[in-house]
Motif scaffolding. Structure first.
Motif, PDB file in Angstrom:
ATOM      1  N   MET A 175       0.843  -1.178   0.000  1.00 14.70           N
ATOM      2  CA  MET A 175       0.000   0.000   0.000  1.00 14.70           C
ATOM      3  C   MET A 175       0.889   1.243   0.000  1.00 14.70           C
ATOM      4  SD  MET A 175      -3.064   1.147   2.534  1.00 14.70           S
ATOM      5  CE  MET A 175      -2.262   1.880   3.936  1.00 14.70           C
ATOM      6  N   LEU A 176       0.566   2.174  -0.844  1.00  8.85           N
ATOM      7  CA  LEU A 176       1.284   3.440  -0.912  1.00  8.85           C
ATOM      8  C   LEU A 176       0.586   4.431   0.012  1.00  8.85           C
ATOM      9  CD1 LEU A 176       3.677   4.614  -2.480  1.00  8.85           C
ATOM     10  CD2 LEU A 176       2.059   5.456  -4.160  1.00  8.85           C
ATOM     11  N   ASN A 177       1.321   4.982   0.952  1.00  3.69           N
ATOM     12  CA  ASN A 177       0.736   5.915   1.915  1.00  3.69           C
ATOM     13  C   ASN A 177       0.768   7.344   1.400  1.00  3.69           C
ATOM     14  OD1 ASN A 177       0.178   4.008   3.972  1.00  3.69           O
ATOM     15  ND2 ASN A 177       2.348   3.997   4.504  1.00  3.69           N
ATOM     16  N   TYR A 178      -0.250   8.112   1.781  1.00  2.00           N
ATOM     17  CA  TYR A 178      -0.306   9.532   1.478  1.00  2.00           C
ATOM     18  C   TYR A 178       0.116  10.279   2.734  1.00  2.00           C
ATOM     19  CZ  TYR A 178      -1.960  14.098  -0.010  1.00  2.00           C
ATOM     20  OH  TYR A 178      -2.027  15.425  -0.358  1.00  2.00           O
ATOM     21  N   ILE A 179       1.256  10.955   2.653  1.00  2.00           N
ATOM     22  CA  ILE A 179       1.744  11.758   3.772  1.00  2.00           C
ATOM     23  C   ILE A 179       1.791  13.198   3.287  1.00  2.00           C
ATOM     24  CG2 ILE A 179       3.655  12.169   5.367  1.00  2.00           C
ATOM     25  CD1 ILE A 179       4.453   9.166   4.748  1.00  2.00           C
ATOM     26  N   SER A 180       0.934  14.025   3.814  1.00  2.00           N
ATOM     27  CA  SER A 180       0.867  15.421   3.393  1.00  2.00           C
ATOM     28  C   SER A 180       2.215  16.099   3.603  1.00  2.00           C
ATOM     29  CB  SER A 180      -0.209  16.156   4.188  1.00  2.00           C
ATOM     30  OG  SER A 180      -0.153  17.533   3.914  1.00  2.00           O
ATOM     31  N   THR A 181       2.645  16.856   2.601  1.00  2.00           N
ATOM     32  CA  THR A 181       3.923  17.567   2.741  1.00  2.00           C
ATOM     33  C   THR A 181       3.855  18.601   3.862  1.00  2.00           C
ATOM     34  OG1 THR A 181       3.269  19.110   0.993  1.00  2.00           O
ATOM     35  CG2 THR A 181       4.604  17.198   0.341  1.00  2.00           C
ATOM     36  N   ASP A 182       2.655  19.017   4.241  1.00  4.62           N
ATOM     37  CA  ASP A 182       2.501  19.964   5.352  1.00  4.62           C
ATOM     38  C   ASP A 182       2.963  19.375   6.671  1.00  4.62           C
ATOM     39  OD1 ASP A 182       1.420  21.844   3.631  1.00  4.62           O
ATOM     40  OD2 ASP A 182      -0.654  21.365   4.138  1.00  4.62           O
ATOM     41  N   THR A 183       3.014  18.050   6.779  1.00  3.77           N
ATOM     42  CA  THR A 183       3.430  17.404   8.023  1.00  3.77           C
ATOM     43  C   THR A 183       4.937  17.132   8.072  1.00  3.77           C
ATOM     44  OG1 THR A 183       3.055  15.158   7.188  1.00  3.77           O
ATOM     45  CG2 THR A 183       1.167  16.280   8.215  1.00  3.77           C
ATOM     46  N   ILE A 184       5.635  17.372   6.968  1.00  2.00           N
ATOM     47  CA  ILE A 184       7.085  17.125   6.907  1.00  2.00           C
ATOM     48  C   ILE A 184       7.799  18.383   7.410  1.00  2.00           C
ATOM     49  CG2 ILE A 184       9.040  16.625   5.395  1.00  2.00           C
ATOM     50  CD1 ILE A 184       6.957  15.189   3.541  1.00  2.00           C
ATOM     51  N   PRO A 185       8.604  18.254   8.476  1.00  2.00           N
ATOM     52  CA  PRO A 185       9.269  19.431   9.050  1.00  2.00           C
ATOM     53  C   PRO A 185      10.064  20.217   8.000  1.00  2.00           C
ATOM     54  CG  PRO A 185       9.581  17.529  10.473  1.00  2.00           C
ATOM     55  CD  PRO A 185       8.940  17.033   9.201  1.00  2.00           C
ATOM     56  N   TYR A 186       9.881  21.527   7.999  1.00  2.00           N
ATOM     57  CA  TYR A 186      10.590  22.489   7.154  1.00  2.00           C
ATOM     58  C   TYR A 186      10.216  22.416   5.669  1.00  2.00           C
ATOM     59  CZ  TYR A 186      13.384  22.405  11.400  1.00  2.00           C
ATOM     60  OH  TYR A 186      13.782  22.420  12.706  1.00  2.00           O
ATOM     61  N   PHE A 187       9.339  21.489   5.284  1.00  2.00           N
ATOM     62  CA  PHE A 187       9.019  21.312   3.867  1.00  2.00           C
ATOM     63  C   PHE A 187       8.393  22.571   3.274  1.00  2.00           C
ATOM     64  CE2 PHE A 187       6.992  19.942   0.005  1.00  2.00           C
ATOM     65  CZ  PHE A 187       7.817  18.934  -0.486  1.00  2.00           C
TER      66      PHE A 187
END
Length: 156
Positions: free
Chosen positions: A1-13
């Motif tokens: 399964m490919l997960n969707y991780i919002s870039t808003d949750t990635i520090p400093y992104f």
């Protein structure tokens, strides 16, 4: 399964994405790893035009724009930062389903677990749950991220 991780949750992104965007590119991936008194940073950039590839000069331009911002954000000195800026590569494996939005217009193939085979097309759109691909014959089809085992660019 490919997960969707919002870039808003990635520090400093978000901050780094704005810097890369002002240099004319899109930030696709950002990894910041502290290592024994230093920081290892990997940034993957892509062209805003799906028809254009990223070269060494593009990576250098993005590196020079991004490094001072990251040094400021992380509160570290320049000597403790090792930073690598690279292109997605010709046969990139999609690591985060949020990446589909960066590559609209690119040809990809996904391993669809519902048909137990690769399906391919040009990325038309994506959201938090699925990607929609345009087939060569003109039709569109969507694949839910939960049904994608792997996804990668098609290199011709």
């Amino acid at each position: 399964m490919l997960n969707y991780i919002s870039t808003d949750t990635i520090p400093y992104f978000k901050d780094c994405s704005a810097v890369v965007s002002s240099a004319g590119y899109m930030l696709v991936e950002l990894q910041i790893v502290p290592q024994k008194g230093s920081v290892h940073i990997t940034a993957v950039i892509a062209s805003k035009d799906s028809e254009k590839d990223i070269g060494v000069a593009d990576c250098s331009k993005a590196h020079h724009a991004l490094q001072p911002k990251l040094i400021s954000l992380l509160g570290v000195d320049e000597d403790s930062v090792y930073m690598e800026v690279c292109s997605p590569g010709m046969e990139r494996n999609i690591k985060n389903a949020a990446e589909f939005a960066f590559f609209v217009g690119r040809d990809i193939r996904v391993w669809d677990k519902t048909v137990n085979d690769w399906v391919s097309g040009k990325i038309k759109s994506s959201d938090e749950t699925q990607v929609t691909l345009a087939k060569e014959d003109g039709g569109d089809f969507s694949v839910a991220y939960e049904n994608i085992a792997k996804a990668k660019f098609i290199h011709l």
